[in-house]
Design a protein around this motif. Structure first.
Motif: not given
Lengths: 426, 122
Positions: A184-185, A280, A283
């Motif tokens: 989800y980064g 995504t 991050s």
């Protein structure tokens, strides 16, 4: 009266809440036979509220799983104690009230939290915080650290940022943190930390989700809360809490139920949030608040030999099953690690990440998910034993760099996950 | 208008600023440099960079203090810290940077980190 068959709160609890009517802050503490430690946690919370939020109406819920060791009595003893002066804190305008109540539902931490969420929503709390009941290092400041970002800075979700001993939190370090970050980064270092702050809007969202008959009702709750907040675009931050000292367990000890429930929840969430993680790449850091102090978490004794033994025995027992789960390159490399694992072990990080990605893809189509996840546990022991061996002489900061390196491998090999995911037709 | 990615390099060492500008311009970036960290916020406003390279150890204001300032106003602006030693990571505020690179005469790692940071879609 808000009672219904699906409520996690009892009729008695609802009656009490009706008399309370409203609160600005709700504090939730789940428990199961924590009489020895919960009093300290509640005392810290009570002083924190008196010190930082003396004019706010606060309500505390101890959501208990049927303790028989006097946990409820320990809670009430602190709630009823009127002593503030010794701690140089004045009795607040709005003294803390609360109760200890058994929750209804599947036995587990998530069900305990559901009861807390229901109460928070009913009381129209603007901010809510939860704390583990086995904490020994909690201070009154922890209340402010989890509540202030919500009340004063508009954050929806506050995660803890602790200093932990290098071998404490191995599920976090090997899977929960790096996988969540790669998917989800967002870099949230303690996604299953146990102590969180959150807004009324997030409470409302949590209660709208139909997850309370799944592992979210058990140990899956923490990763589910964090992932949901992250993916549903709530503003997230971290608060530096100092050291986390609690009833930590040797990673080689029986963490099986927790492992299965946390990893199972992580993998389940991947299906629902596929479009988000597919797009995504890389991050970004997450905001961090708090005053840094030099702290040294307590060392944790780890039995490497036992973990290697569990890896070796588990591999031998599951070898044929692994051939169905893992790609041939992963299988052959894992067999090599098995062959060479005595007396020491060297488990390549890239292999670990690829195995996790294989499992994540297979999980989506697998009928017997519990069997699948349990088969991953011996491999996890092998990886953790290797991590412990590699970092034996490292201080906590250098060990952290090893975890950072693992995170980058998770991120850099995400195309491998996509390949496995698509091959399985997930 | 140029569609090249813009990088602002903040470092008190002039020689390093010159080399950074050369190396990264060769990579196709539009590079701005600044030697005085006290002027950083104005320079960010003026150049609107896609990425900041930030030296940790500078006279007057440390890179970590400047990172805090930047994060207070430009939370989504990627920052790569340049450091002589990785021990700075003991400071929890370091968690607010996107990447860090240990300074060396070889810019391969720096270029790799710049590319990676600019490709993030989180």
């Amino acid at each position: 009266m808000k009672t219904d068959n699906r409520s996690a709160l009892s009729k008695d609890a609802w009656h009490t809440l009706e008399s309370v009517r409203e609160a600005d802050i709700v504090i939730g503490i789940p428990s199961y036979n924590n009489a020895a430690t919960i009093g300290h946690v509640i005392k810290a919370v009570k002083l924190g509220l008196a010190k930082y939020y003396p004019d706010k109406r606060a309500f505390l819920i101890n959501s208990d799983g049927g303790s028989t060791d006097g946990t409820a009595e320990a809670v009430l003893a602190v709630l009823n104690d009127d002593t503030y002066g010794i701690n140089l804190v004045d009795k607040p305008e709005q003294p803390l009230t609360g109760f200890s109540t058994p929750y209804h539902g599947i036995p587990g931490k998530g069900s305990a939290f559901k009861a807390i969420f229901e109460a928070a929503r009913y009381l129209k709390a603007r901010a809510c915080a939860v704390f583990d009941s086995d904490l020994r290092s909690i201070t009154p400041e922890w209340v402010q650290l989890l509540i202030a970002p919500v009340l004063e800075k508009g954050y929806g979700y506050v995660c803890p940022f602790y200093r932990r001993y290098k071998y404490d939190g191995t599920i976090t370090n090997s899977i929960a943190y790096p996988l969540t970050r790669a998917l989800y980064g967002r870099r949230v270092r303690q996604p299953i930390g146990g102590d969180f702050g959150f807004s009324a809007e997030l409470v409302d969202l949590y209660l709208r989700k139909d997850v309370w008959d799944t592992d979210v009702a058990r140990f899956g709750i923490d990763i589910w809360m964090t992932t949901t907040a992250m993916v549903e675009r709530f503003k997230i931050c971290q608060s530096f809490m100092g050291a986390k000292i609690h009833d930590a367990k040797d990673p080689g000890a029986d963490l099986a139920p927790m492992f299965v429930q946390v990893v199972g929840t992580l993998f389940s969430l991947m299906k629902g949030y596929e479009s988000r993680w597919r797009e995504t790449l890389g991050s970004r850091p997450t905001a961090i608040f708090g005053f840094e102090t030099e702290v040294s978490p307590l060392p944790l004794q780890v039995n490497i030999a036992r973990m290697i033994e569990k890896f070796r025995d588990g591999f031998d027992e599951n070898q044929l099953y692994y051939q169905q789960i893992l790609s041939s390159d992963c299988m052959s490399k894992l067999a090599e690690v098995r062959e060479m694992c005595t007396p020491s072990i060297d488990f390549p990080r890239l292999l670990w990440v690829r195995i996790i990605y294989n499992y994540a893809a297979v999980f989506q189509k697998e009928g017997d998910k519990k069997r699948l996840l349990e088969s991953l546990i011996p491999i996890y022991f092998g990886y953790v034993a290797s991590f412990v061996k590699e970092t034996e002489t490292y201080d906590d900061f250098r060990a952290e760099e090893t975890i950072e390196d693992l995170c980058e491998i998770y991120e850099d090999t995400k195309s491998y996950l996509l390949q496995k995911w698509d091959e399985k037709g997930c | 208008m140029s569609d090249r990615k813009k990088i602002l390099a903040i470092d008190d060492e002039e020689d390093l600023r010159i080399i950074l500008k050369e190396e990264l311009t060769d990579e196709g970036y539009e590079v701005f440099t600044l030697g005085d960290p006290a002027k950083a916020m104005d320079k960010i406003e003026e150049t609107n960079p896609d990425l900041i390279l930030l030296d940790i150890k500078m006279p007057g204001m440390s890179g970590m203090d400047l990172l805090n300032l930047i994060r207070g106003k430009y939370y989504d602006l990627p920052v790569i810290l340049l450091t002589a030693y990785s021990s700075f990571k003991k400071d929890i505020a370091a968690a607010a940077c996107d990447q860090y690179v240990v300074k060396s005469g070889d810019f391969t790692e720096l270029k790799k980190r710049v590319r990676k940071t600019l490709s993030v879609t989180a």
